[in-house]
Structure formats: C-alpha cells, structure tokens
Write an enzyme that holds these catalytic residues in place. Structure first.
Site, PDB file in Angstrom:
ATOM      1  N   ASP A  67       0.802  -1.251   0.022  1.00  0.00           N
ATOM      2  CA  ASP A  67       0.040   0.061   0.014  1.00  0.00           C
ATOM      3  C   ASP A  67       1.127   1.143   0.023  1.00  0.00           C
ATOM      4  OD1 ASP A  67      -2.729   0.900  -0.173  1.00  0.00           O
ATOM      5  OD2 ASP A  67      -2.145   1.826   1.865  1.00  0.00           O
ATOM      6  N   SER A  68       0.727   1.823  -0.959  1.00  0.00           N
ATOM      7  CA  SER A  68       1.505   3.254  -0.997  1.00  0.00           C
ATOM      8  C   SER A  68       0.784   4.537  -1.458  1.00  0.00           C
ATOM      9  CB  SER A  68       2.685   2.873  -1.806  1.00  0.00           C
ATOM     10  OG  SER A  68       2.134   2.575  -3.351  1.00  0.00           O
TER      11      SER A  68
END
Length: 190
Positions: A67-68
């Site tokens: 997740d970024s």
C-alpha cells in the site's frame, strides 16, 4: 519461490518483478485474480496486510502486497492512505490534478512517497516500509511511471519520477526500499 502479487495493477506487478528478481533469484510472481478486499486500515501497513491476507486466503499461496501513496507536508500528510481514491473517481489523472489544485499557491512543496510492503503465508506475516523524499512540482512532467510520478520530483533530482527510466526509478523508489527490506526479512526466515 512462487508469490501471488495482491494487485490488479499490471504496472505494479511489472515493477515488483524488476525489483525482486535480483533480490530473490528464481522468484515467480503470479498476478492476483481474486476479489478486491476492503482497504479500511488506518495506515499503509494495515492496508498492505489486508491485501496480502486476502490474496493468501483466496489462493492458498504465499502473497505479497503493498500500500503506497504520496503525503504532502503542507496538507498534513494528505492524500496519504487515500492517494488512489483522492479525487473519488479512481482515475490517476483526477487524483494528480486535485493534489495540484490543493497545493496551488503553496510554497511548501515537500512531499514523500511512502510504501508498506507485506508478506503473508500460513505462519508468517511481515511488513516493511520505505520512504522516498521529494517535492510536488507545479505541473506534470514526463511520460513514464504512473500515478503521481509526473508531479513528484525526488530529492536530489532535477527530473520528475515520470522522467526517470524504469531502472532509475526502481533503484530509488519507496517501493524499492520497502521490498528490499521485505526481501531481506524473508531471507532471514529461510
């Protein structure tokens, strides 16, 4: 080693292949074909684990996920974990344009790309993080990359992330940093 990559984004699968192959020779990445889990975690780490767990449960194979997003200092870290859904349309260009509008006239352009990389199998859950410092440009530059890359200028660079070659970006990025740390943690398990 076979790993399911918990994303439906082909850009991420390709990028992770380029990053992980030298770190974990012989790795085989398998694209995830299952349902999208609800990413309702309060942090990048929580959301990465949600995705990796869902891929593992759906396939029964060890799974990786990330997740970024981008965090602008002047906006108190926004869009942060909402980076992919910032404009509410699911469209990268809309997200990028909203961030530019929200920073219009702001002198503090400092920002970071953040990434949490997760690994899940039957008995192990690991999460590592990576940060890429930089600034938000006044407007898009470059045709490479995806997401916010055209408006992110990495620290020490004159170019945007979208103006870097894939190899240059892979060597510097938040995703590279997080997955390098994750590969190291996996190596210590075996």
């Amino acid at each position: 080693m076979k790993l399911v990559v918990a994303t439906h984004n082909p850009h991420k699968v390709a990028e992770l292949g380029r990053i992980l192959e030298p770190l974990l020779p012989g790795i085989e990445l398998i694209a995830y074909d299952g349902p999208e889990p609800v990413e309702d975690g309060a942090t990048f780490e929580a959301n990465a684990l949600i995705k990796a767990r869902a891929a593992y449960e759906h396939t029964g194979l060890a799974a990786i996920a990330d997740d970024s997003g981008i965090a602008a200092d002047a906006l108190g870290g926004d869009p942060g974990i909402r980076s992919a859904r910032y404009a509410g349309t699911g469209n990268d260009r809309d997200n990028l344009e909203l961030l530019l509008r929200n920073l219009h006239g702001e002198s503090n352009r400092a920002a970071q790309f953040l990434c949490a990389a997760a690994y899940v199998d039957a008995g192990t859950e690991l999460v590592e993080t990576g940060i890429w410092q930089g600034a938000v440009l006044e407007g898009p530059r470059g045709d490479g990359g995806f997401g916010y890359d055209p408006i992110f200028q990495p620290e020490g660079e004159a170019r945007s992330a979208a103006e870097l070659s894939a190899d240059e970006k892979d060597a510097l990025s938040h995703r590279r940093r997080a997955f390098t740390a994750l590969a190291g943690a996996l190596g210590r398990l075996t």
